[in-house]
Design an enzyme around this catalytic site. Structure first.
Site, short mmCIF file in Angstrom:
data_model
loop_
_atom_site.label_atom_id
_atom_site.label_comp_id
_atom_site.label_asym_id
_atom_site.label_seq_id
_atom_site.Cartn_x
_atom_site.Cartn_y
_atom_site.Cartn_z
N ASN A 37 34.37 34.38 53.48
CA ASN A 37 34.77 33.75 52.90
C ASN A 37 36.25 32.84 53.27
OD1 ASN A 37 34.74 32.36 50.52
ND2 ASN A 37 35.63 32.91 48.88
N HIS A 122 37.94 38.08 35.25
CA HIS A 122 38.94 38.14 35.29
C HIS A 122 39.06 36.55 34.46
CE1 HIS A 122 38.41 38.47 39.75
NE2 HIS A 122 38.84 39.17 39.46
N ARG A 147 41.29 41.41 33.77
CA ARG A 147 42.27 41.49 34.70
C ARG A 147 42.81 40.06 34.28
NH1 ARG A 147 42.36 39.01 41.05
NH2 ARG A 147 42.04 36.90 40.00
N TYR A 159 47.07 31.29 42.44
CA TYR A 159 45.94 32.02 42.60
C TYR A 159 45.63 32.84 41.26
CZ TYR A 159 43.22 35.71 43.45
OH TYR A 159 42.05 37.08 42.69
N ASP A 220 46.50 41.07 39.52
CA ASP A 220 46.43 40.64 40.70
C ASP A 220 47.84 40.66 41.69
OD1 ASP A 220 45.90 40.82 43.99
OD2 ASP A 220 43.94 40.15 43.26
N HIS A 222 48.42 39.11 44.58
CA HIS A 222 47.85 38.84 45.53
C HIS A 222 48.90 38.48 46.83
CE1 HIS A 222 44.67 35.65 46.68
NE2 HIS A 222 43.85 37.11 46.50
N GLU A 246 47.04 45.63 41.48
CA GLU A 246 46.50 44.83 42.60
C GLU A 246 47.60 44.38 43.54
OE1 GLU A 246 42.82 43.66 42.22
OE2 GLU A 246 42.98 42.44 44.15
N ASP A 247 47.69 44.52 45.19
CA ASP A 247 48.03 43.88 46.10
C ASP A 247 49.24 43.54 45.95
OD1 ASP A 247 45.85 44.84 47.76
OD2 ASP A 247 44.74 42.35 47.14
N GLU A 272 41.47 45.25 49.72
CA GLU A 272 40.41 44.25 49.63
C GLU A 272 40.00 43.75 50.66
OE1 GLU A 272 41.29 42.13 46.48
OE2 GLU A 272 41.71 40.40 47.48
N ARG A 293 40.75 49.53 47.28
CA ARG A 293 39.76 48.45 46.71
C ARG A 293 38.45 48.33 47.96
NH1 ARG A 293 39.06 45.66 43.28
NH2 ARG A 293 39.91 42.98 43.95
N HIS A 322 36.37 46.00 45.39
CA HIS A 322 36.09 44.35 45.25
C HIS A 322 35.01 43.61 44.97
CE1 HIS A 322 38.03 40.48 47.62
NE2 HIS A 322 38.04 40.63 46.61
N ASP A 326 32.35 35.50 45.64
CA ASP A 326 32.28 36.06 47.90
C ASP A 326 31.30 37.41 48.35
OD1 ASP A 326 35.81 35.81 46.60
OD2 ASP A 326 35.75 36.90 49.21
N GLU A 349 35.33 45.80 39.72
CA GLU A 349 35.83 44.20 39.19
C GLU A 349 34.45 43.31 39.79
OE1 GLU A 349 37.00 42.49 42.56
OE2 GLU A 349 38.34 41.24 41.36
N TRP A 412 49.31 33.53 50.42
CA TRP A 412 47.69 33.41 49.17
C TRP A 412 48.01 34.89 49.03
CZ3 TRP A 412 42.81 33.39 48.02
CH2 TRP A 412 42.76 32.46 47.00
#
Ligand code: EZ4
Ligand code: CO
Length: 412
Positions: A37, A122, A147, A159, A220, A222, A246-247, A272, A293, A322, A326, A349, A412
């Protein structure tokens, strides 16, 4: 079964996808996903300039040997562009093997270990009423796990909070623009970690009050917290019994998870943006995470995804691949075959692709009552309509980024 032709197809039905199509001397075709992506054309060059010439004439049955040849002969290790290119070849070869044998790919990975795979969608909303509506919309679509990404007071755009209305299937509007924004520059969003840490636990408290204790909820982070912030955040979310966080910290510093882990029992998912099993080595061996992930497309394909999941299984760590939009329908199918076969499947996901994407990539996959299945068609179960693909040329599209109030660029 020799590889006679290799084509790289770029199409943007709802967003950009890079697909490798291999054709053998006996007329079979295999597909692989190489979409990264926001950096799609780099993989197109990597494939057309450096990989396609090496494939012609190879025995398409030799999946492992071809993988090792592409990985080791490149000399330069890892990286998202290299591993997405190798992933596309690996998937296309599995697709060919399945078609040659008349079997779906999961049958080569050990056969089905379950009848379907639980998916999560999501839900998002700036304010609670929109967020609750979004959760309900997902439940109506069949999702049994959700999520949740809420807005944060004082922040305009962050995000995971969809800026559009209209759910996937209806041209994929909500998901198509989240997170990839179309444009020649990345969209600027804003960020304030302290405001986020204060607000999000109140949102989960409200969701539990509204939707009860049963519904599996995910979130997430992120990559935006420090280890200490993530530790405190995980602890503050413990009363709301998350399926995972997550993350929580940036992926580069995997040792950060040691600190987070010492302070919270909120389950952790990461990976991811990881490319190889080496990125998970310490995290799995030291049991610092609960879910892997990795995505087939960004992790070198089906072969290494199966290996990392088997490694994780030794430590009761499960899969949580993940699955954003994308990842193309080809990459998504690839990981569904792995997920169906492995013993330690956790969750998948599933952000639904838009109508034009589904018309371009014809799929045997099903989503029934919240459970995914790759279908019984030989190979991966995805066919690319090249005429349809040709209608949608590449569109410059970057992921957004963010800055703090003082203008500093943040994760981000
Ligand atoms: O931001 O796939 O968990 N899902 C995510 C995704 C990623 C995008 C980046 O291309 O974090 O929404
Ligand atoms: Co994520």
């Amino acid at each position: 079964m020799k590889i006679e032709r290799a084509e790289v197809i770029v199409t943007s039905p709802n967003r950009n996808f890079v697909t490798l199509k291999l054709t053998t001397d006996d007329g079979l075709t295999g597909l692989g996903d190489a979409t990264v992506n926001g950096r799609e054309l780099a993989v197109v060059s990597y494939l057309t300039d450096h990989v396609v010439p090496l494939l012609l004439g190879l025995d398409a049955h030799r999946i492992e040997d071809t993988w090792q040849f592409l990985y080791r002969s490149a000399y330069w290790r890892r990286g998202p562009i290299t591993m997405a290119a190798i992933a596309a070849v690996d998937m296309a070869l599995w697709d060919l093997k399945g078609k040659a044998a008349g079997l779906p790919v999961y049958q080569f990975l050990g056969g089905a270990s379950r009848s379907g795979m639980m998916a999560y969608g999501h839900a998002s909303g700036k304010e609670l009423p929109e967020l609750f509506d979004s959760i309900r919309e997902h439940q109506e679509l069949g999702y049994r796990s959700i999520r949740v990404q809420p807005g944060v007071p004082g922040l305009k755009a962050i995000y995971g909070v969809a800026s559009n209305t209209g759910l996937a299937g209806n041209e994929g509007v909500r998901y198509d623009h989240e997170p990839a924004q179309r444009g020649v520059m990345p969209m600027l969003e804003d960020w304030d970690t302290r405001a986020y840490l204060r607000h999000v636990p109140t949102v989960f408290e409200a969701i539990r009050a509204e939707f009860g204790a049963e519904l599996p909820l995910l979130h997430d982070g992120h990559h935006r917290m420090t280890p200490l912030q993530a530790a405190a955040f995980g602890r503050s979310l413990e009363p709301y019994d998350l399926f995972w966080l997550e993350d929580c910290t940036p992926a580069e510093n995997q040792e950060a998870l040691r600190l987070v882990r010492q302070h919270t029992t909120t389950p952790l998912a990461i990976g991811e943006v990881f490319n190889t099993i080496w990125d998970f080595q310490a995290l799995i061996k030291e049991q610092l995470i609960d879910y892997v992930r990795a995505a087939s497309t960004h992790f070198g394909g089906i072969s290494p995804l199966k290996k990392v999941m088997d490694y994780a299984a030794q430590y009761q760590i499960k899969s949580g691949c993940h699955g954003p939009t994308d990842i193309s329908p080809v990459g998504f199918a690839a990981q569904l075959h792995v997920g169906l076969a492995i013993h330690n499947f956790g969750i998948q996901e599933y952000m639904q692709h838009g109508a034009r994407t589904n018309a371009t990539f014809e799929q045997s996959m099903t989503f029934v009552d919240g459970f995914l299945h790759p279908g019984e068609r030989p190979g991966l179960g995805v066919e690319l309509d090249v005429d349809e693909a040709g209608k949608y040329p590449y569109v410059t599209a970057y992921l957004p980024y963010n800055r703090l109030a003082d203008g500093t660029v943040h994760d981000w």
